[in-house]
Design a protein around this motif. Structure first.
Motif, short mmCIF file in Angstrom:
data_model
loop_
_atom_site.label_atom_id
_atom_site.label_comp_id
_atom_site.label_asym_id
_atom_site.label_seq_id
_atom_site.Cartn_x
_atom_site.Cartn_y
_atom_site.Cartn_z
N ARG A 101 -46.27 -93.80 -19.38
CA ARG A 101 -46.57 -92.72 -20.52
C ARG A 101 -46.54 -93.35 -21.76
O ARG A 101 -47.46 -93.22 -22.77
CB ARG A 101 -45.54 -91.51 -20.53
CG ARG A 101 -46.06 -90.36 -21.30
CD ARG A 101 -45.16 -89.42 -21.17
NE ARG A 101 -45.24 -88.97 -19.74
CZ ARG A 101 -44.55 -88.05 -19.31
NH1 ARG A 101 -43.55 -87.25 -19.97
NH2 ARG A 101 -44.64 -87.20 -17.89
N GLU A 102 -45.41 -94.09 -22.25
CA GLU A 102 -45.29 -94.87 -23.32
C GLU A 102 -46.30 -95.96 -23.77
O GLU A 102 -46.82 -95.98 -24.79
CB GLU A 102 -43.87 -95.50 -23.48
CG GLU A 102 -42.81 -94.47 -23.46
CD GLU A 102 -41.43 -95.29 -23.56
OE1 GLU A 102 -41.53 -96.43 -23.72
OE2 GLU A 102 -40.41 -94.45 -23.51
N LYS A 103 -46.88 -96.62 -22.63
CA LYS A 103 -47.52 -97.54 -23.06
C LYS A 103 -49.05 -96.83 -23.09
O LYS A 103 -49.83 -97.32 -23.96
CB LYS A 103 -47.67 -98.61 -21.52
CG LYS A 103 -48.79 -99.64 -21.83
CD LYS A 103 -48.58 -100.65 -22.84
CE LYS A 103 -47.24 -101.41 -22.53
NZ LYS A 103 -46.81 -102.33 -23.61
N GLY A 105 -49.35 -94.08 -24.68
CA GLY A 105 -49.26 -93.68 -26.10
C GLY A 105 -49.74 -94.81 -26.93
O GLY A 105 -50.25 -94.38 -28.13
N GLN A 106 -49.22 -96.18 -26.81
CA GLN A 106 -49.49 -97.17 -27.57
C GLN A 106 -51.20 -97.44 -27.61
O GLN A 106 -51.77 -97.82 -28.61
CB GLN A 106 -48.92 -98.22 -27.16
CG GLN A 106 -47.15 -98.24 -27.17
CD GLN A 106 -46.56 -99.44 -26.60
OE1 GLN A 106 -47.23 -100.60 -26.43
NE2 GLN A 106 -45.23 -99.67 -26.72
N VAL A 107 -51.84 -97.25 -26.41
CA VAL A 107 -53.06 -97.24 -26.34
C VAL A 107 -53.94 -96.42 -27.35
O VAL A 107 -54.87 -96.93 -28.08
CB VAL A 107 -53.64 -97.31 -24.75
CG1 VAL A 107 -55.21 -97.40 -24.72
CG2 VAL A 107 -53.19 -98.50 -24.02
N ALA A 109 -52.68 -95.05 -30.03
CA ALA A 109 -52.20 -94.68 -31.08
C ALA A 109 -52.99 -94.88 -32.42
O ALA A 109 -52.77 -94.11 -33.36
CB ALA A 109 -50.88 -95.67 -31.19
N ASP A 110 -53.82 -95.71 -32.34
CA ASP A 110 -54.54 -96.24 -33.48
C ASP A 110 -56.16 -95.03 -33.30
O ASP A 110 -56.82 -95.22 -34.18
CB ASP A 110 -55.09 -97.50 -33.68
CG ASP A 110 -55.61 -97.85 -32.35
OD1 ASP A 110 -55.99 -97.38 -31.31
OD2 ASP A 110 -56.63 -99.11 -32.37
N LYS A 120 -60.59 -94.69 -25.20
CA LYS A 120 -59.83 -95.70 -25.04
C LYS A 120 -59.13 -95.69 -23.53
O LYS A 120 -58.92 -96.55 -22.92
CB LYS A 120 -58.48 -95.32 -26.08
CG LYS A 120 -58.88 -96.03 -27.28
CD LYS A 120 -58.69 -97.37 -27.77
CE LYS A 120 -58.78 -97.73 -28.92
NZ LYS A 120 -58.78 -99.38 -29.10
#
Length: 400
Positions: A101-103, A105-107, A109-110, A120
């Motif tokens: 889940r955190e990874k 979120g990083q994908v 994020a921008d 994405k």
């Protein structure tokens, strides 16, 4: 992609027969030729015939004779391709999604809009729809196997036509198409054996892709050889008689005729009981080894005494049908007439004269259809004119 030609498993037809015999399966020339051609032509084999003639056992023996792994797909009504080909492990996909889940979120994020975030994530579809999350079923497992194998598709006639259509690509090209991944081509072409009990007709497209062979019950001599090869413990003379009785049972049109394996079980049963003579009593008490339906059992019990001795009389206790009541048989004595009853000596043995005497006009005038008979002297009987009769029952002309 061209597969390297493997070393042949059988040198010729004679070698095929010998190798199968080593593993307890006796094949005739026709069956051995079919199996030999299967290994050389890379063609599936479709075996059709009644239940219990050794169709499934052939695939098992083929795996043993060639040292290949056996994969089996047992077909049944309502079966879909996810149980035969593959299915996605959704639980595993969900677990990985929660862990990453955190990874994820990083994908995203921008991204500034929902559409951008979806794009994405969509770009990462191949991560979750990969072989890591694919659960192979027998068909895909046989195609993707690193080692040569034997694929048994058992009782394909029980499956729906939709699954039969799914098999066509595998049988023709030895490959399976997976939309999310692509086409998986066999690393080693499996030996495919399909069996059918003829509960329904298979499509011409499926049959066209296979070598076809109809297996029936073996002849008496070959069935005797099969019993000998299984070391049942039954003497030669009793085995010969048992084979004859089993073949007679198959002629009774039973719901399920005795199979070869059941004949072997019956021979072993008689050997364990120490039977020295095949009598009606012994066979009747062990008949349930080969007859599995109540209606068939009743029919077989009635026939067993005549199979043992063609001149035997079936006792009433076996048939459940007594003959103490009258059936009008010719040899049944007629009941004696009461004393003083006059006996007509008209010589009419079969009663033809008596029946002719009754077949006279006006014989139904009295008491017909529940109406009281007309008393004598009450007046003439009303006649019906021919014109009135023609009006009531007009003549029908046949078309020319």
């Amino acid at each position: 992609m061209t597969l390297a030609a493997p070393e042949p498993d059988f040198a010729d037809v004679a070698d095929t027969k010998a190798r199968f015999a080593e593993h307890g399966y006796l094949v005739d020339d026709r069956l051995a030729t079919t199996v030999f051609l299967q290994t050389r032509l890379d063609k599936p084999v479709l075996l059709e015939g009644p239940a219990g003639v050794g169709k499934t056992q052939l695939a098992l023996s083929l795996a043993q004779a060639t040292g290949r792994r056996l994969l089996r797909l047992q077909c049944y009504e309502g079966q879909d391709e996810t149980k035969a080909l593959y299915e996605w492990d959704y639980g595993k996909q969900l677990l990985y999604t929660q862990i990453l889940r955190e990874k994820i979120g990083q994908v995203v994020a921008d991204t500034t809009t929902l559409a951008e975030a979806v794009d994405k994530i969509a770009a990462q579809d191949s991560v979750f729809f990969s072989e890591r999350f694919l659960a192979p079923r027998p068909l895909l497992e046989a195609i993707d196997s690193d080692q040569p194998c034997v694929l048994l598709i058992d009782e394909v006639d029980r499956a729906d036509e939709a699954l039969e259509a799914v098999l066509l690509e595998l049988l023709a090209e030895f490959q399976i198409s997976i939309p999310e991944i692509g086409t998986v081509v066999a690393k080693h072409k499996p030996y495919v054996v399909l069996t059918s009990n003829n509960t329904r007709d298979l499509s011409a497209a499926l049959k066209r892709r296979c070598l076809h062979l109809f297996l029936d019950y073996p002849g008496a001599q070959r069935e005797l050889e099969i019993i000998r090869s299984k070391d049942t413990g039954l003497s030669e003379s009793l085995a010969v008689r048992l084979v004859g009785i089993v073949r007679s049972l198959r002629e009774l049109e039973l719901r399920k005729a005795p199979s070869i394996s059941e004949t072997i079980d019956w021979a072993r049963t008689l050997a364990v009981l120490g039977v020295e003579e095949l009598t009606s009593e012994v066979l009747s008490s062990t008949l349930n080894v080969v007859v599995k339906y109540e209606r068939d059992l009743t029919k077989a019990l009635d026939a067993i005494p005549r199979m043992v001795d063609p001149n035997a009389t079936v006792p009433d206790s076996l048939t459940g049908h007594g003959h103490g009541h009258g059936h009008g048989h010719d040899d049944d004595p007629a009941p004696a007439a009461p004393a003083g009853t006059p006996v007509a000596d008209d010589g009419d043995v079969d009663g033809k004269a008596k029946r002719a005497a009754k077949d006279q006009p006006g014989r139904h005038d009295g008491g017909y259809n529940g109406q009281p008979s007309k008393p004598a002297g009450s007046g003439p009987t009303k006649k019906v004119s021919s014109s009135q009769g023609s009006r009531s029952f007009p003549t029908r002309r046949r078309p020319v």
